[in-house]
Scaffold this active site. Structure first.
Site, PDB file in Angstrom:
ATOM      1  N   ARG A 187       0.833  -1.206   0.000  1.00 19.05           N
ATOM      2  CA  ARG A 187       0.000   0.000   0.000  1.00 19.05           C
ATOM      3  C   ARG A 187       0.866   1.255   0.000  1.00 19.05           C
ATOM      4  NH1 ARG A 187      -3.694  -1.073   5.009  1.00 19.05           N
ATOM      5  NH2 ARG A 187      -4.375   1.061   4.588  1.00 19.05           N
ATOM      6  N   CYS A 248      -0.353   6.918   8.375  1.00 20.27           N
ATOM      7  CA  CYS A 248      -0.847   5.635   7.866  1.00 20.27           C
ATOM      8  C   CYS A 248      -1.960   5.950   6.883  1.00 20.27           C
ATOM      9  CB  CYS A 248      -1.312   4.729   9.006  1.00 20.27           C
ATOM     10  SG  CYS A 248      -2.542   5.461  10.098  1.00 20.27           S
ATOM     11  N   ARG A 249      -3.099   5.305   7.004  1.00 14.31           N
ATOM     12  CA  ARG A 249      -4.228   5.620   6.139  1.00 14.31           C
ATOM     13  C   ARG A 249      -5.177   6.617   6.793  1.00 14.31           C
ATOM     14  NH1 ARG A 249      -8.327   2.336   2.988  1.00 14.31           N
ATOM     15  NH2 ARG A 249     -10.225   3.552   3.054  1.00 14.31           N
ATOM     16  N   LYS A 250      -5.487   6.395   8.096  1.00 11.60           N
ATOM     17  CA  LYS A 250      -6.443   7.269   8.766  1.00 11.60           C
ATOM     18  C   LYS A 250      -6.054   7.580  10.204  1.00 11.60           C
ATOM     19  CE  LYS A 250      -9.455   3.237   9.592  1.00 11.60           C
ATOM     20  NZ  LYS A 250     -10.802   2.673   9.371  1.00 11.60           N
ATOM     21  N   GLY A 251      -4.761   7.478  10.509  1.00  6.85           N
ATOM     22  CA  GLY A 251      -4.299   7.868  11.835  1.00  6.85           C
ATOM     23  C   GLY A 251      -4.480   6.819  12.902  1.00  6.85           C
ATOM     24  N   VAL A 252      -4.645   5.552  12.526  1.00 10.49           N
ATOM     25  CA  VAL A 252      -4.837   4.477  13.506  1.00 10.49           C
ATOM     26  C   VAL A 252      -3.540   3.697  13.700  1.00 10.49           C
ATOM     27  CG1 VAL A 252      -6.044   2.323  14.024  1.00 10.49           C
ATOM     28  CG2 VAL A 252      -7.313   4.290  13.168  1.00 10.49           C
ATOM     29  N   THR A 253      -3.092   2.976  12.668  1.00 14.32           N
ATOM     30  CA  THR A 253      -1.889   2.162  12.866  1.00 14.32           C
ATOM     31  C   THR A 253      -0.637   3.023  13.016  1.00 14.32           C
ATOM     32  OG1 THR A 253      -1.538   1.785  10.491  1.00 14.32           O
ATOM     33  CG2 THR A 253      -2.896   0.178  11.682  1.00 14.32           C
ATOM     34  N   SER A 275      -3.637  11.679   7.791  1.00 14.48           N
ATOM     35  CA  SER A 275      -2.851  10.636   7.124  1.00 14.48           C
ATOM     36  C   SER A 275      -3.141  10.557   5.614  1.00 14.48           C
ATOM     37  CB  SER A 275      -3.052   9.293   7.825  1.00 14.48           C
ATOM     38  OG  SER A 275      -2.303   9.261   9.025  1.00 14.48           O
TER      39      SER A 275
END
Length: 297
Positions: A187, A248-253, A275
């Site tokens: 990704r 990351c993609r949305k601030g989680v991982t 992100s």
């Protein structure tokens, strides 16, 4: 980097089990299940209702966010966060332990951990190994829903732990911060699609390095040791004595990066909250590096 005494970022299943059995869950110790799963895959709230750590409350990450934002999981306001966690019986004097039920051992719990920290609450820990290992080790579970007495929580946003789109654009010029992306290599490079149907193509921010979050976890689902984690950062030439932003993609991982660095004694990793979800929609085409279109051609 200035050394300071850091609050324990991890608690063991043994420690939490002993706390549950000693009836310590209450105003001074609250447990939160921060599970989330893609719609149609698993129902996190139903799983919580079926079984959870005794005394735990469900931390609904879809409720505790900025619902007016066009991006996926942006932080709520100070008032929203304070009201939400206050209704879960959490005050500024509460030790909060967060976990989730992901098969990896931990997925969303570090996001909840960071949310408390970014709103000024330092006494927060992640359950090492998550609910997966809690169950595997035979610790108690219940379907009984606890209803804690509401408490007063005062939230104060720590802007040093949060980065905006504007900050990220500025950093492309200044390069004051190292940037680490926690998504999978595919990704990040743009060889694998982004999950979901939001029209989001894969790729990454120029200058960012890739450290997939799941590599910080053992196969059993526990956090790797600080020594192993430090070596991982060194291999990627990430200098933990220097400023660092995780994305990351949305601030989680990305919060796994912050947690991993914290375990190495670095408590000041900032999260780019929007992100890739925001960057893809706002950045100039030349600021979105990806092999996606080449692969699709």
């Amino acid at each position: 980097m200035v050394q300071q005494v850091l609050y324990r970022a991890l608690v063991s299943t043994k420690w939490l089990s002993e706390s549950v059995l000693a009836n310590r869950i209450g105003p001074s110790l609250r447990v939160l299940d921060a599970s989330w799963h893609p719609p149609g895959e698993r129902d996190a709230q139903q799983e919580f209702r079926d079984r959870h750590v005794p005394g735990a409350s469900f931390f609904d990450i879809e409720e505790c966010k900025d619902k007016s934002s066009p991006y996926e999981l942006m932080l709520p306001s100070e008032a929203h966060f304070a009201n939400y966690v206050g209704h879960l019986g959490i005050s500024n004097d509460t030790h909060v332990v967060v976990y989730d039920g992901d098969d990896l051992g931990s997925f969303y719990a570090p996001r909840a951990w960071w949310m408390f920290r970014v709103f000024g609450h330092r006494t927060v820990s992640v359950l090492n190994g998550g609910f997966k290992n809690w169950v595997k080790e035979g610790h108690p579970v219940t379907s009984e829903i606890s209803r804690p007495e509401p408490a007063v929580f005062k939230a104060t946003l720590d802007r040093s732990l949060l980065k905006t789109y504007t900050d990220m654009v500025e950093n492309m010029e200044s390069k004051r911060f190292q940037v680490v992306d926690s998504r999978s290599e595919g990704r990040y490079r743009g060889t694998e699609p982004e999950p979901g149907n939001e029209g989001l193509e894969p790729g990454h921010i120029p200058g960012s390095l890739n450290m997939p979050f799941f590599k910080f976890l053992t196969e059993a689902g526990f956090e790797k040791s600080p020594e192993e984690i430090r070596s991982m950062f060194q291999e990627k030439k990430v200098d933990l004595s220097q400023p660092l932003i995780a994305t990351c993609r949305k601030g989680v991982t990305a919060c796994h990066i912050a947690l991993a660095a914290y375990l190495c004694g670095k408590p000041d990793v900032a999260i780019y909250d929007g992100s890739w979800s925001e960057w893809f929609r706002r950045a100039l085409p030349e600021h979105k590096l990806s092999e996606w279109k080449r692969n699709k051609a």
